[in-house]
Design a protein around this motif. Structure first.
Motif, mmCIF file in Angstrom:
data_model
loop_
_atom_site.group_PDB
_atom_site.id
_atom_site.type_symbol
_atom_site.label_atom_id
_atom_site.label_comp_id
_atom_site.label_asym_id
_atom_site.label_seq_id
_atom_site.Cartn_x
_atom_site.Cartn_y
_atom_site.Cartn_z
ATOM 1 N N LYS A 126 0.828 -1.217 0.000
ATOM 2 C CA LYS A 126 0.000 0.000 0.000
ATOM 3 C C LYS A 126 0.858 1.262 0.000
ATOM 4 O O LYS A 126 0.458 2.292 -0.533
ATOM 5 N N ASP A 127 2.071 1.182 0.571
ATOM 6 C CA ASP A 127 2.964 2.338 0.582
ATOM 7 C C ASP A 127 3.496 2.677 -0.805
ATOM 8 O O ASP A 127 4.053 3.754 -1.019
ATOM 9 N N TYR A 128 3.333 1.767 -1.743
ATOM 10 C CA TYR A 128 3.773 1.972 -3.121
ATOM 11 C C TYR A 128 2.590 2.177 -4.060
ATOM 12 O O TYR A 128 2.742 2.121 -5.277
ATOM 13 N N GLY A 129 1.415 2.390 -3.484
ATOM 14 C CA GLY A 129 0.234 2.729 -4.271
ATOM 15 C C GLY A 129 -0.701 1.591 -4.618
ATOM 16 O O GLY A 129 -1.678 1.794 -5.339
ATOM 17 N N ALA A 130 -0.438 0.393 -4.134
ATOM 18 C CA ALA A 130 -1.334 -0.735 -4.430
ATOM 19 C C ALA A 130 -2.682 -0.522 -3.754
ATOM 20 O O ALA A 130 -2.744 -0.210 -2.568
ATOM 21 N N LYS A 131 -3.758 -0.668 -4.511
ATOM 22 C CA LYS A 131 -5.117 -0.456 -4.000
ATOM 23 C C LYS A 131 -5.748 -1.748 -3.485
ATOM 24 O O LYS A 131 -6.443 -1.745 -2.488
ATOM 25 N N GLY A 132 -5.590 -2.832 -4.228
ATOM 26 C CA GLY A 132 -6.172 -4.098 -3.811
ATOM 27 C C GLY A 132 -7.685 -4.129 -3.883
ATOM 28 O O GLY A 132 -8.335 -4.863 -3.148
ATOM 29 N N ASP A 133 -8.268 -3.345 -4.816
ATOM 30 C CA ASP A 133 -9.725 -3.317 -4.936
ATOM 31 C C ASP A 133 -10.249 -4.280 -6.007
ATOM 32 O O ASP A 133 -11.448 -4.365 -6.239
ATOM 33 N N GLY A 134 -9.346 -4.999 -6.663
ATOM 34 C CA GLY A 134 -9.757 -5.967 -7.672
ATOM 35 C C GLY A 134 -10.057 -5.375 -9.035
ATOM 36 O O GLY A 134 -10.274 -6.114 -9.992
ATOM 37 N N THR A 135 -10.065 -4.044 -9.160
ATOM 38 C CA THR A 135 -10.340 -3.410 -10.448
ATOM 39 C C THR A 135 -9.210 -2.482 -10.897
ATOM 40 O O THR A 135 -9.007 -2.313 -12.093
ATOM 41 N N THR A 136 -8.485 -1.904 -9.955
ATOM 42 C CA THR A 136 -7.352 -1.042 -10.288
ATOM 43 C C THR A 136 -6.152 -1.920 -10.614
ATOM 44 O O THR A 136 -5.868 -2.876 -9.886
ATOM 45 N N ASP A 137 -5.450 -1.604 -11.688
ATOM 46 C CA ASP A 137 -4.256 -2.373 -12.052
ATOM 47 C C ASP A 137 -3.142 -2.050 -11.056
ATOM 48 O O ASP A 137 -2.616 -0.940 -11.027
ATOM 49 N N ASP A 138 -2.789 -3.018 -10.241
ATOM 50 C CA ASP A 138 -1.769 -2.850 -9.207
ATOM 51 C C ASP A 138 -0.391 -3.344 -9.636
ATOM 52 O O ASP A 138 0.538 -3.377 -8.818
ATOM 53 N N THR A 139 -0.216 -3.703 -10.898
ATOM 54 C CA THR A 139 1.041 -4.281 -11.354
ATOM 55 C C THR A 139 2.235 -3.383 -11.036
ATOM 56 O O THR A 139 3.217 -3.835 -10.436
ATOM 57 N N ALA A 140 2.177 -2.120 -11.435
ATOM 58 C CA ALA A 140 3.321 -1.208 -11.237
ATOM 59 C C ALA A 140 3.606 -0.985 -9.751
ATOM 60 O O ALA A 140 4.769 -0.975 -9.339
#
Length: 108
Positions: free
Chosen positions: A26-40
């Motif tokens: 999460k400190d690197y911007g990961a949302k974990g909402d299942g729809t936002t692309d969290d790859t980067a």
């Protein structure tokens, strides 16, 4: 971990498996909402752990992280662990449609 329905369950890490470096996705911007692309965001967290000599990247066990391409883990030779809680009710990595097609094809 295992893949089912284009989702990979992450297994809880024991203290003995972990190293001293802890990185929170999460400190690197990961949302974990299942729809936002969290790859980067996830790759940035993994890279940060590798830069510091290895460690654990913690994912919120209640969340699903959408990825659109493969994550490069351990490329530098430093040990990195993705810790998402238990494999039954922990964090999930969900393949976006393009990545799911690659996984389904068996060419990976």
């Amino acid at each position: 971990s295992h893949i089912r329905n284009n989702q990979m369950a992450l297994t809880k890490v024991s203290y003995q498996m972990s190293t001293e470096q802890f990185v929170y996705a999460k400190d690197y911007g990961a949302k974990g909402d299942g729809t936002t692309d969290d790859t980067a965001a996830l790759q940035s967290a993994i890279d940060a752990a590798e830069t510091d000599g290895g460690g654990s990247v913690f994912l919120d066990p209640s969340k699903t992280y959408l990825i659109s391409s493969a994550l490069n883990v351990g490329v530098s030779g430093s040990p990195v662990i993705l810790d998402g809680g238990s494999s039954r009710n922990g964090a999930r990595l969900k393949a976006a449609s393009a990545l799911a097609a690659i996984l389904d094809s068996g060419y990976y």
